[in-house]
Design a protein around this motif. Structure first.
Motif, PDB file in Angstrom:
ATOM      1  N   GLY A 112       0.795  -1.215   0.000  1.00 28.08           N
ATOM      2  CA  GLY A 112       0.000   0.000   0.000  1.00 28.08           C
ATOM      3  C   GLY A 112       0.828   1.266   0.000  1.00 28.08           C
ATOM      4  O   GLY A 112       0.448   2.271   0.627  1.00 28.08           O
ATOM      5  N   LEU A 113       1.960   1.257  -0.698  1.00 28.06           N
ATOM      6  CA  LEU A 113       2.834   2.425  -0.748  1.00 28.06           C
ATOM      7  C   LEU A 113       2.312   3.435  -1.756  1.00 28.06           C
ATOM      8  O   LEU A 113       1.629   3.075  -2.720  1.00 28.06           O
ATOM      9  CB  LEU A 113       4.256   2.006  -1.131  1.00 28.06           C
ATOM     10  CG  LEU A 113       4.921   0.920  -0.282  1.00 28.06           C
ATOM     11  CD1 LEU A 113       6.268   0.554  -0.877  1.00 28.06           C
ATOM     12  CD2 LEU A 113       5.079   1.382   1.158  1.00 28.06           C
ATOM     13  N   ASP A 114       2.672   4.704  -1.555  1.00 32.37           N
ATOM     14  CA  ASP A 114       2.332   5.685  -2.580  1.00 32.37           C
ATOM     15  C   ASP A 114       3.468   5.744  -3.609  1.00 32.37           C
ATOM     16  O   ASP A 114       4.504   5.081  -3.468  1.00 32.37           O
ATOM     17  CB  ASP A 114       2.048   7.062  -1.972  1.00 32.37           C
ATOM     18  CG  ASP A 114       3.267   7.653  -1.263  1.00 32.37           C
ATOM     19  OD1 ASP A 114       4.381   7.165  -1.485  1.00 32.37           O
ATOM     20  OD2 ASP A 114       3.091   8.610  -0.485  1.00 32.37           O
ATOM     21  N   ALA A 115       3.275   6.552  -4.650  1.00 31.89           N
ATOM     22  CA  ALA A 115       4.228   6.581  -5.767  1.00 31.89           C
ATOM     23  C   ALA A 115       5.613   7.069  -5.334  1.00 31.89           C
ATOM     24  O   ALA A 115       6.640   6.561  -5.821  1.00 31.89           O
ATOM     25  CB  ALA A 115       3.691   7.468  -6.884  1.00 31.89           C
ATOM     26  N   SER A 116       5.665   8.042  -4.438  1.00 30.41           N
ATOM     27  CA  SER A 116       6.961   8.598  -4.043  1.00 30.41           C
ATOM     28  C   SER A 116       7.783   7.586  -3.250  1.00 30.41           C
ATOM     29  O   SER A 116       8.993   7.442  -3.459  1.00 30.41           O
ATOM     30  CB  SER A 116       6.758   9.873  -3.231  1.00 30.41           C
ATOM     31  OG  SER A 116       5.998   9.613  -2.068  1.00 30.41           O
ATOM     32  N   LEU A 117       7.151   6.872  -2.332  1.00 34.10           N
ATOM     33  CA  LEU A 117       7.871   5.840  -1.585  1.00 34.10           C
ATOM     34  C   LEU A 117       8.306   4.698  -2.493  1.00 34.10           C
ATOM     35  O   LEU A 117       9.393   4.130  -2.325  1.00 34.10           O
ATOM     36  CB  LEU A 117       6.992   5.308  -0.455  1.00 34.10           C
ATOM     37  CG  LEU A 117       6.859   6.184   0.789  1.00 34.10           C
ATOM     38  CD1 LEU A 117       5.865   5.571   1.762  1.00 34.10           C
ATOM     39  CD2 LEU A 117       8.208   6.392   1.463  1.00 34.10           C
TER      40      LEU A 117
END
Length: 544
Positions: free
Chosen positions: A116-121
């Motif tokens: 469930g990470l976002d794009a930046s991570l």
């Protein structure tokens, strides 16, 4: 107690910058089980400073300037190696690099879905798992344009968490490959040397010619038999002369030859026997001289274009670039800072010295006109928006733009009287300085976020995901290279180090093989891997 020091550093960013660099760089030289962080340790000192107090954050221009200088210098030095890799086994090498980087992107996207990470991570995870600082910079640039209000510390935090295993994971993959396939490194080295691909040190020998070579000139012999050697002096009876390209060898001639041991053995086998008596002891008529290349008229031109045997009656026998001796093949382009060993008549050497320049100071200076103009063109290209399928626009940014322009200019070498290449010593210094600025800048700006994330469950998950990506990508690349493509393990190790863009892994491969063969694999894929990471990491951000 720390308050006065924190206030002092916060009010004097230049002092903070160079203190971080001064503390970080020596820490990177400490070896642990044969590996070291190198200049990347500056990042972790910067993170520590930023975590100490939020006010200890360097201005944004610091890391932007460092990034631009670093990638531009890298591109200039890698341009010709990149083009050469495309011409020689280019599809194979580039395909392997793109496969491995693409696999790392796919695994990073899988981790994003699972965790469930976002794009930046996700982008920082990818950059850290592949130890690619330019990819991190490209991700930050894309994120800055796509989401102006987004926290730029997130990719830096993920990168910092995953980076340490970027070296250890590759080493573990190499050990696993060793255990699975048990390569014969000594046998590989012998076979590569026989093929002229061993990158062995240059040597010289004197050959006694045992039979006439007929109408064939030295130039025709070298071209027809594909010898990678240089001929020097020639003694015929009592006469000493230069072994010029148009000379025809006769029985009884003594001739000196420069090349790798394998190539020298081929020449001796064809021409005659190794002579007992040297012919280079008498230097009254012909002599050798080491000369610095500092003249713009010479830099950027090939050995063939200079045509020294016919124009000046001399021959270049070796070219020293950095710490490596290169054979002056006709297609070799000379660069400012090269040291050439010239053989010729004693009376001609002063004229040749003047022609090459022979100024150590000039060979160490940066041409600000060409450096500034090339870097400005790269930054301009990085600003321009480029369309992608799906209506998405991306740009190469402060990392990709200068890199692409530098690769083009580095391949060209010169345009008219403008020499684009940097002197070797200046290139190394600028790369080191630029990378130090970048790492110190992003480290101090991400310190607070790094401390919070690293101590959390999310930080542990990021570390585990990065370790899995590094190990799986490296082992898969070794399997495809060595087992499917039948690339010798010595070369494959260097290729994996180049795909990882990790000098520490290359150092480990050199220690394991005991020769310089991995360096060839590293150079063959490094530019393609760097460009692939720069482009694909932007897709991770853009489509996140």
């Amino acid at each position: 107690m720390l308050d006065p020091l924190v206030r002092l550093l916060a009010q004097n960013p230049l002092l903070l910058l160079f203190l971080v660099a001064a503390l970080g760089y020596p820490l990177g030289q400490i070896q642990v089980r044969g590996s070291r962080l190198g200049v990347a340790s500056v990042l972790f000192v910067g993170l520590a400073a930023g975590a100490l107090d939020p006010s200890l954050a360097l201005p944004e221009i610091v890391y932007m300037l460092g990034l631009a200088i670093f990638v531009y210098a890298i591109g200039l030095s890698s341009g010709r190696a990149f083009v050469a890799s495309l011409r020689r086994d280019g599809i194979r090498n580039t395909g392997l690099a793109v496969f491995a980087v693409g696999l790392a992107v796919a695994l990073s996207y899988l981790a994003r879905r699972l965790l469930g990470l976002d794009a930046s991570l996700t982008a920082g995870l990818f950059a850290g798992a592949t130890t690619s600082t330019p990819a991190l910079a490209a991700a930050m640039e894309t994120l800055k344009q796509a989401a102006p209000g987004h926290a730029l510390s997130e990719p830096v935090v993920a990168y910092s968490i995953c980076y340490p295993f970027g070296v250890v994971g590759v080493v573990l993959a190499v050990r696993a490959a060793w255990w699975l396939w048990k390569p014969d490194l000594a046998g590989e080295a012998r076979r590569l040397a026989e093929m002229g691909a061993g990158n062995e040190p240059l040597g010289s020998t004197t050959v006694r010619v045992t039979e006439d070579m007929g109408a064939l000139t030295l130039e025709e012999l070298v071209r027809g038999l594909r010898w990678h050697v240089i001929f020097g002096r020639l003694r015929r009876g009592d006469r000493l002369m230069l072994a010029a390209p148009d000379v025809r060898l006769e029985a009884g001639d003594l001739v000196t030859v420069v090349g790798t041991p394998a190539e020298l053995a081929r020449v001796v086998e064809r021409l005659g026997v190794v002579a007992d008596e040297p012919i280079d002891a008498d230097r009254s008529e012909f002599d050798l001289r080491r000369i610095f290349v500092s003249s713009p008229e010479v830099a950027g031109r090939t050995v063939a274009e200079l045509d020294l045997p016919r124009r000046m009656g001399v021959v270049i026998t070796r070219v020293r670039r950095g710490d490596v001796d290169l054979l002056p093949a006709p297609a070799l382009r000379l660069e400012v800072g090269d040291r050439v060993r010239v053989l010729g008549p004693v009376k001609q050497l002063p004229r040749v010295t003047t022609y090459f320049g022979d100024s150590y100071r000039a060979a160490s200076e940066v041409d600000i006109l060409t450096f500034g103009l090339g870097l400005a063109l790269g930054l301009l290209l990085g600003i321009l928006p480029l369309p992608l399928p799906g209506g998405v626009w991306v740009s190469l940014g402060f990392a990709g733009g200068p890199l692409v322009v530098a690769l083009v200019l580095g391949t060209m070498g010169r345009t008219g009287g403008m020499v684009w290449h940097l002197p070797f010593s200046a290139s190394v210094a600028l790369r080191q300085f630029g990378l130090t600025l970048f790492l110190a800048g992003i480290g101090t700006r991400a310190g607070v976020g790094f401390l919070a994330t690293f101590a959390s469950r999310e930080g542990l998950l990021l570390f585990a995901a990065g370790a899995a990506i590094t190990f799986a990508t490296s082992l898969a690349a070794l399997f495809v290279a060595h087992r499917l493509m039948k690339i010798p393990m010595s070369l494959a190790l260097g290729m994996v180090a180049g795909i990882q863009t990790q000098p520490a892994v290359l150092g480990y491969a050199l220690d394991q093989t005991g020769n310089e063969i991995p360096s060839q694999g590293y150079a063959a894929v490094y530019p393609a891997a760097t460009i692939a990471k720069l482009l694909l990491v932007q897709l991770l951000v853009a489509f996140g």
